[in-house]
Each structure stands twice: as structure tokens, then as C-alpha cells.
Design a protein around this motif. Structure first.
Motif, PDB file in Angstrom:
ATOM      1  N   ARG A 175      -3.064   7.811   1.783  1.00  0.00           N
ATOM      2  CA  ARG A 175      -1.643   7.669   2.172  1.00  0.00           C
ATOM      3  C   ARG A 175      -0.606   8.907   2.048  1.00  0.00           C
ATOM      4  O   ARG A 175      -0.874   9.534   1.329  1.00  0.00           O
ATOM      5  CB  ARG A 175      -1.184   6.489   1.428  1.00  0.00           C
TER       6      ARG A 175
ATOM      7  N   LEU B 164       5.642   7.169   7.703  1.00  0.00           N
ATOM      8  CA  LEU B 164       4.422   6.610   6.721  1.00  0.00           C
ATOM      9  C   LEU B 164       3.271   6.609   7.328  1.00  0.00           C
ATOM     10  O   LEU B 164       3.184   5.954   8.428  1.00  0.00           O
ATOM     11  CB  LEU B 164       5.096   5.416   6.085  1.00  0.00           C
TER      12      LEU B 164
ATOM     13  N   GLN C 223       3.517  10.575   3.189  1.00  0.00           N
ATOM     14  CA  GLN C 223       4.636  10.307   3.824  1.00  0.00           C
ATOM     15  C   GLN C 223       5.633  11.530   4.085  1.00  0.00           C
ATOM     16  O   GLN C 223       5.451  12.661   3.382  1.00  0.00           O
ATOM     17  CB  GLN C 223       5.315   9.340   2.617  1.00  0.00           C
TER      18      GLN C 223
ATOM     19  N   VAL D  88      -0.813   5.274   6.505  1.00  0.00           N
ATOM     20  CA  VAL D  88      -1.912   4.998   5.611  1.00  0.00           C
ATOM     21  C   VAL D  88      -3.120   4.752   6.259  1.00  0.00           C
ATOM     22  O   VAL D  88      -3.265   4.213   7.355  1.00  0.00           O
ATOM     23  CB  VAL D  88      -1.476   3.503   4.836  1.00  0.00           C
TER      24      VAL D  88
ATOM     25  N   THR E  62       7.466   0.321   5.231  1.00  0.00           N
ATOM     26  CA  THR E  62       6.571  -0.271   3.894  1.00  0.00           C
ATOM     27  C   THR E  62       5.331  -0.923   5.046  1.00  0.00           C
ATOM     28  O   THR E  62       5.400  -1.340   5.864  1.00  0.00           O
ATOM     29  CB  THR E  62       7.295  -1.493   3.520  1.00  0.00           C
TER      30      THR E  62
ATOM     31  N   ASP F  87       0.776  -1.368  -0.044  1.00  0.00           N
ATOM     32  CA  ASP F  87       0.095   0.101   0.074  1.00  0.00           C
ATOM     33  C   ASP F  87       0.910   1.474  -0.034  1.00  0.00           C
ATOM     34  O   ASP F  87       0.420   2.392  -0.651  1.00  0.00           O
ATOM     35  CB  ASP F  87      -0.975  -0.093   1.296  1.00  0.00           C
ATOM     36  N   HIS F  88       2.139   1.036   0.708  1.00  0.00           N
ATOM     37  CA  HIS F  88       2.862   2.388   0.647  1.00  0.00           C
ATOM     38  C   HIS F  88       4.362   1.983   1.022  1.00  0.00           C
ATOM     39  O   HIS F  88       4.360   1.092   1.774  1.00  0.00           O
ATOM     40  CB  HIS F  88       2.244   3.610   1.527  1.00  0.00           C
TER      41      HIS F  88
END
Length: 749
Positions: A99, A188, A101, A190, A61, A51-52
Motif C-alpha cells: 500500500r 491512495l 499514499q 492498495v 480509505t 487496509d489504508h
């Protein structure tokens, strides 16, 4: 509701890691958040999606997966560096919403702005990692840290956080108060959940069901909502009474005899949106006299599948609350307010007894008015023209032209195999598979219209080609292009001298503890484990070249990771199992023309299944909101999983296995509006998929959240199994019956 941290993991070793956890709830989302030096690769089976990901000093991740319920571990490769990971399980995480970052080396990490959708419900998951401690970081937008991992020797520090979604609009996530570090940090985030852009529909059919001098009970039918109704507000004379209720009834108490009250109800969804109110005026006064009999009951229209009737209103001292309509003595749903009724889904050319009575708010019912009425005859579809059947290897391909509709349009075609229903399709063709080589079959096709009328069937007789082998002993074993106890197409005779694991029962696994389920815990002896099957024997060829070629074919019958179907044909029955290669295939020469061989495979499912499934369908009985069928299963395995597909239109459906007394129940307010909407339920994997028109969503979506009850022990058994479908009609679709398709395969231990 599923809401847990399924696993936390940290390892300073490189490359492969296995993280174990207890099985998740089917349909829930697993969210796997990792920190590594250069990213991770997921080695486990399953549809894991990245997903990211973002990289600074470390790489963070996020992967996710919709759970089937069978997952108990995840295997990943962290490359040449360490791994830190957290695995979450969440129920309300149907969609990835956004999402973001950010990276920084100045003591704070700021992301680009996230656009939080209006009506969003769910959670956001964040991870920050750097080369200095991050455990005292200050998070924004409601994220709360819950876990930190530290590898000081490796300069690898990470913190995990999650929290509810912020308000809709542009939102920026940031972690501040981090130590200044020139090597940099990375953040990160999400978010997963769902959006709710509309309020529920108002509750339907609000009615007073019990009126006394000092209290009045009202009931209503469920409201519907795209994300789910969570409660109902009740009001008296415009004032809300207490918190929302979850039941479909409420009793107003402390009333004054003889006073008239305005009673109202609305619905609220998980996002807090409220529907419009529905209301009625009721006088608090006991009523002991029934209404008068409905007058002038009459037929206003008759079609091939429906009868429309009307009547004059009844009178009552306090007030008529509704009318009950009966067909052949069976009540047609709840009481209705109007003085007309359309009775649908009737058989052609059939006479029905229609009755109507009146009821008041105190529950007093009048005598019934009655009449007999007959639906129109004829109007069945024609036989499908131009039926052709082309036989192939273990299959028959059918094609036909469109049947001529009768009174109603064609809904689908039923495919018959040797007189039994084998499949249904909306296409003008179908492929019958898993047929015995060399067998002759009578195949037929008939049209079914929207009123469930079946036209005459078109039939052809066709023979399936014989196999390209000659049996030399029984049973005959087949796996891919290999055949045992037979001479194959290359003139090689394969003799099975020893067999272990196929004809014997699979080993039983003892339960370590009581199994706890929604429909009650239970103790048992355990379940059957996987089945390991070993076949060994000799092969004799006509030449040295043929022998070497036979060895190559045998060693290539299954790849190390491939899956094949092992079929065992006895004189009276063919059974099969899906298998993987367990050990290396062994080949030992016995001379220039013969060799010994050993083949070992493993079937994760211990059942030995019949070649073709048993197929059946359930529709509602004429003028009713339920229907059933009984299918007879062969074999001796105590639990035989089935595959169910429920097609609309139906509201609040319930699927019941009568012999078990267990039900699969949809959540209140669940509606399949028409035949394009379906719930696909697999009783083996316990997966549930929601099927909608492609313009709504291009592919099936996880549908487990549409069910309120899914008992773990729902399965079929050897012998008769009665499956009943019930539910409510969908407004505007009353003339069409829902349809439950059942496929189950006979199974043996």
C-alpha cells in the motif's frame, strides 16, 4: 473468476448510508474504497478491515472483507460530510501485497516507493481526491481510471482506477496533470493478490495409452503448484506443439509409421512459470499382442497394515507401458512403472488376494499373476487409562491418560456417547455439550492408531445435574436464564398461555426469477423466510420483591443486539433456534404478585434444530482410494446443511452426496499433504477455510479458491444420506488415510 464492480455510490448527505449490491461469491474479497471529509465508520456486521487511509483536503480509505456469500449491503457512517464510494469484488485477492499514499498541492500527487514482490499476481486499486477536478489526471504503473465523482458545491472531486500489478521491484505511483490547487489532493493505492515464487512440479506418470501407426496418445497425472496449474505444454522431438492444453491427455497426429519419437510434457502456472519436462520415447507402430505375464510374484514384507510384493519384468514386442496391481479383485490406482508395490492401509490379521498384470502402450493386457498374503495380527492400542467424567450444567467434561500404542503410533481418540461416535480429538480431554438436564449417559473413549486400528474403549456412567427449575406444563421454553411453563429457581412460576411462530411453519419467500447456478439453473417455489416467535403469558411470584426481580430478569434475558438460543423441550424431543430480540419485552402488572409478559424474538434461520448434531467420519477403505458412510437425518426440513472438515493426506479430493449425485470437487493439483492440513466447508454459510500448520500460517485462511466445483444445492435431507470421499494418495503418506468429519443437525420446518 469473480471480477466486477459491485456498487458505485455518491451522496451529499451526512452520517448513515446503506449501499446495496448482489451477493458476492463466497471466498472472494470485497474491496470498499471511500472518499469523505473525515473518514468513515463501517456499521455493518462482518470482519471489515481498514487496509489504508490518508487525509489531505479529503480523506480516502480502503476497507476489505473476505465474503461469505451472504452479504447484500454495507452500512457506513460518513460523519458530518458527504460520501463517494466504489465497491469491487475480486477472486484473486487473497493477500494485501502493498500500500502507498501521497499528497500534494502542486498539480501532481507522488507516493513513496512500493516494493512489488517477485511473482506477484493480482490488481492494484487507487483513488485520488481533491478540491478541484481530477478526471483528467494521468496515472502511472498501469492504473486506468474508470469512475469520477464530482461535488462542485462542496469542492469534492474524486477518481477511481485499477489495473494489473507492475513488474517486481521498486515502483512509484503518481497522478499528474491535476489542476493546481492550494487545498491539496491525496492519492491512495492498495494492491491485493498472491505471490508465486516457484514453478509447478513436473506432470507425473507420463505414459502412452494408445499407439497407432500414425498417431500416439499420451496421458499424465496432474502437476501441483502453490497458486494453481493453468495448463500443460506438449512437445515432439523438442519442439512445442501449439498453445498449452488444459486436459491431462494429448494425441500426437501425422506421425510416420515405424519412426520413434521423443514426446514431452511440462506444466505452467498462473504466473507463467514452467516446470521441468517429463518425456518418453515411443515408436509409432500398432501393437496387437499383450505382454507376458509378470513372473515370480512374491511377498517381500508383511506388517500389521501393509503387504509389500515384487515381481519379474514382463516382455512385449513393442514395450511394456506399466503394471496393474489388484487387491481382492479391485485395481489399486493407475498402472505403475516399477516392479514392486507396497499395499497399505490394510486390516490386521487379514488375508488378501494380490494380483499383477502387465500392459503395453497399445492397451493390451496380460493375464494376471496372483498370490495370497496375510497381514500380521495384534498390535492394537490399549484402552485409555484413568478416564474421569465430571458433570456440569448440560455438559460432561472428560479427561484420560495416553493409551499405550500397539504396532503404530496413536493418531487420535474417539469419544462415544451412549454407544454412538460423538467426536474425535488429539487431546487427552473433551467436553460433551448440549446435553439434557437430569439425563444419565454412558460415555467412553478409545484410541485410534495411524493404521485405523481401534483399541478397547474405557467407559464411565455419569448423570447430568437436573435443571434448577420444575416443569409445570409442556413444552418447557428456555432462553438464557429464563424458563417458561416452569417454576424457576427463585420460586416464580412462568406460564406460557400463547405461542405463535414456533410450532407453525415459517413464511415462504417466492423467488422472483430463475436461480442460476454452476450445476444448472432451476425454478422453485422459493425458500422459507425468517421465523418470528412470540410467547406470552403470566408470571406469579411469592412476594412483591420476587415479582419485581423476575421482571428485571425477563427484560435482561436478551440485549438489543445480543443473540441467544431458544430451546423448546417437549415430552419426546428438544429443539432449538438462535434468536435475536425482535420487539421490546412487554411487562404489565396484574397485582402485587403477578404480571403479564410478552416476549418476541426472531430467528434468521427458519429451521428448528435438534439439540446435538449427528457426527460421522469417512476414511478410505482398506487398500482403496475412497470410502463412504451413511448417516440418517431426522426432521422434515427438505435441506439440512452440514459442516464438513476434510483432513489430509489426500490429493485432488472429491466429496460426493450419492442421493443427490452432486460433488464438491477440488481444483486439479490440490494437495493436503498430511493430517495437519484441512479444508473446513460449511454448507450453510458456504464458507470454505483452509487450515494449515501454524508455522505456515497462524490462522485459517479463505479456501474457496481450492475448489473447482461447489454446487449450491449440496445439502443433506431427512432419511439416509450417503457421503463418499475419494482422491489420490500423497507420495510418502500412503500408509495414512485421509479423514472426512461430518456434523449435521436434524432440522424441522
Amino acid at each position: 473468476m469473480t471480477d466486477r464492480i459491485a456498487a458505485e455510490y455518491q451522496s451529499d448527505t451526512a452520517f448513515e448510508h446503506e449501499i446495496t449490491f448482489t451477493p458476492p461469491t463466497p471466498g472472494a474479497r470485497l474491496i470498499f474504497v471511500t472518499v469523505s471529509w473525515g473518514g468513515v465508520e463501517i456499521l455493518s456486521d462482518g470482519n471489515w478491515v481498514e487496509d489504508h487511509t490518508a487525509t489531505s483536503y479529503n480523506t480516502v480509505t480502503i476497507h476489505s472483507l473476505i465474503a461469505t456469500g451472504s452479504e447484500t449491503s454495507i452500512v457506513v457512517d460518513s460523519g458530518n460530510g458527504p460520501l463517494q464510494a466504489v465497491l469491487y469484488e475480486r477472486d484473486n485477492a487473497r493477500t494485501r501485497l502493498y500500500r502507498v499514499q501521497g499528497t500534494s498541492s502542486t498539480g501532481q500527487v507522488t507516493t513513496s516507493t512500493a516494493q512489488v514482490p517477485a511473482g506477484a499476481i493480482g490488481q492494484a486499486f487507487g483513488v485520488v481526491s481533491g478540491s478541484a477536478s481530477v478526471q483528467n489526471g494521468s496515472w502511472t504503473q498501469g492504473l486506468v481510471p474508470h469512475k469520477t465523482f464530482e461535488f462542485p458545491v462542496l469542492d469534492m472531486y474524486s477518481a477511481w482506477a485499477f489495473g494489473p500489478l507492475p513488474a517486481a521491484g521498486n515502483r512509484s505511483y503518481r497522478v499528474s496533470n491535476l489542476p493546481v490547487d492550494g487545498l491539496g489532493a491525496v492519492l491512495l493505492v492498495v494492491a491485493y493478490g498472491s505471490t508465486d515464487s516457484a514453478p509447478p512440479t513436473p506432470p507425473a506418470m507420463l505414459r502412452a495409452t494408445n499407439i497407432q501407426d500414425t498417431e500416439i496418445t499420451v496421458e499424465w497425472d496432474p502437476a501441483t503448484d502453490d497458486t494453481g496449474v493453468v495448463g500443460y505444454g506438449v512437445y515432439r522431438d523438442g519442439q512445442k506443439i501449439g498453445p498449452d492444453v488444459t486436459a491431462l491427455a494429448y494425441t500426437y497426429t501425422g506421425l510416420t509409421m515405424g519412426q520413434t519419437y521423443t514426446l514431452e510434457v511440462d506444466a505452467v502456472d498462473v504466473a507463467g512459470k514452467r516446470s521441468a519436462k517429463v518425456g518418453l520415447s515411443v515408436k509409432a507402430e500398432s501393437d496387437i499382442l499383450p505382454p507376458t505375464v509378470p513372473g515370480n510374484l512374491r511377498l517381500t514384507e508383511a506388517t500389521h497394515t501393509s503387504l509389500a510384493v515384487a515381481w519379474d519384468a514382463s516382455a512385449d514386442a513393442v514395450g511394456v507401458a506399466g503394471y496393474g496391481v489388484y487387491v481382492n479383485g479391485v485395481r489399486l490406482g493407475p498402472d505403475q512403472a516399477g516392479v514392486t508395490c507396497l499395499v497399505t492401509r490394510l486390516a490386521r490379521g487379514t488375508t488378501y488376494l494380490i494380483e499383477v498384470d502387465a500392459t503395453d502402450a497399445a492397451g493390451n493386457r496380460s493375464a494376471r499373476a496372483s498370490l495370497e498374503a496375510t497381514t500380521l495380527t495384534g498390535g492394537d492400542p490399549s484402552a485409555p487409562p484413568g478416564l474421569t467424567a465430571t458433570a456440569g450444567q448440560e455438559q460432561i467434561t472428560l479427561a484420560w491418560g495416553a493409551a499405550e500404542p500397539g504396532a503404530l503410533p496413536i493418531a487420535r481418540y474417539e469419544v462415544l456417547l451412549d454407544g454412538a461416535l460423538a467426536a474425535s480429538t488429539t487431546q487427552l480431554g473433551y467436553v460433551l455439550e448440549e446435553l439434557e438436564p437430569g439425563a444419565e449417559h454412558e460415555v467412553g473413549v478409545r484410541a485410534v492408531d495411524a493404521g485405523l486400528a481401534r483399541g478397547p474403549a474405557a467407559f464411565v456412567t455419569v448423570a447430568v445435574p437436573a435443571g434448577d427449575w420444575v416443569p409445570v406444563a409442556s413444552p418447557v421454553y428456555r432462553l438464557g436464564g429464563w424458563v417458561g411453563n416452569a417454576t424457576d429457581a427463585h420460586g416464580v412460576t412462568w406460564t406460557v398461555e400463547d405461542e405463535d411462530g414456533w410450532s407453525s411453519s415459517a413464511e415462504a419467500i417466492t423467488l422472483g426469477a430463475e436461480a442460476d447456478h454452476a450445476d444448472g439453473g432451476f425454478d422453485g417455489a422459493g425458500r422459507y423466510g425468517s421465523r418470528v416467535i412470540t410467547l406470552s403469558g403470566t408470571a406469579v411470584a411469592g412476594s412483591r420483591i420476587d415479582m419485581l426481580a423476575a421482571q428485571e430478569r425477563l427484560t435482561g434475558v436478551l440485549s438489543a443486539s445480543g443473540v441467544g438460543v431458544l430451546r423448546v423441550a417437549e415430552a419426546h424431543l428438544t429443539r432449538q433456534a438462535r434468536v435475536r430480540l425482535e420487539n421490546t419485552i412487554e411487562v404489565t402488572d396484574r397485582g402485587s404478585l403477578a404480571f403479564d409478559w410478552t416476549l418476541t424474538v426472531k430467528a434468521a434461520n427458519p429451521r428448528r434444530f435438534a439439540r446435538r448434531p449427528v457426527y460421522a467420519e469417512v476414511t478410505f477403505e482398506p487398500a482403496q482410494t475412497s470410502g463412504s458412510t451413511t448417516i440418517v437425518m431426522a426432521g422434515d426440513y427438505p435441506t439440512i446443511p452440514a459442516h464438513l472438515v476434510l483432513y489430509g493426506p489426500v490429493a485432488d479430493p472429491v466429496i460426493r452426496v450419492e442421493e443427490l449425485g452432486l460433488e464438491i470437487v477440488a481444483k486439479a493439483g490440490t494437495v493436503l499433504p498430511d493430517a495437519r492440513y484441512a479444508l473446513d466447508i460449511d454448507l450453510m454459510t458456504r464458507e470454505v477455510w483452509a487450515i494449515v500448520p501454524p508455522e505456515v500460517w497462524p490462522e485459517p485462511r479463505p479456501g474457496r479458491t481450492a475448489l473447482a466445483r461447489f454446487p449450491s444445492r449440496v445439502a443433506l435431507a431427512p432419511g439416509p444420506n450417503t457421503i463418499r470421499l475419494s482422491g489420490a494418495l500423497v507420495p510418502g503418506q500412503e500408509a495414512t488415510s485421509p479423514r472426512l468429519v461430518i456434523e449435521a443437525t436434524d432440522a424441522w420446518i
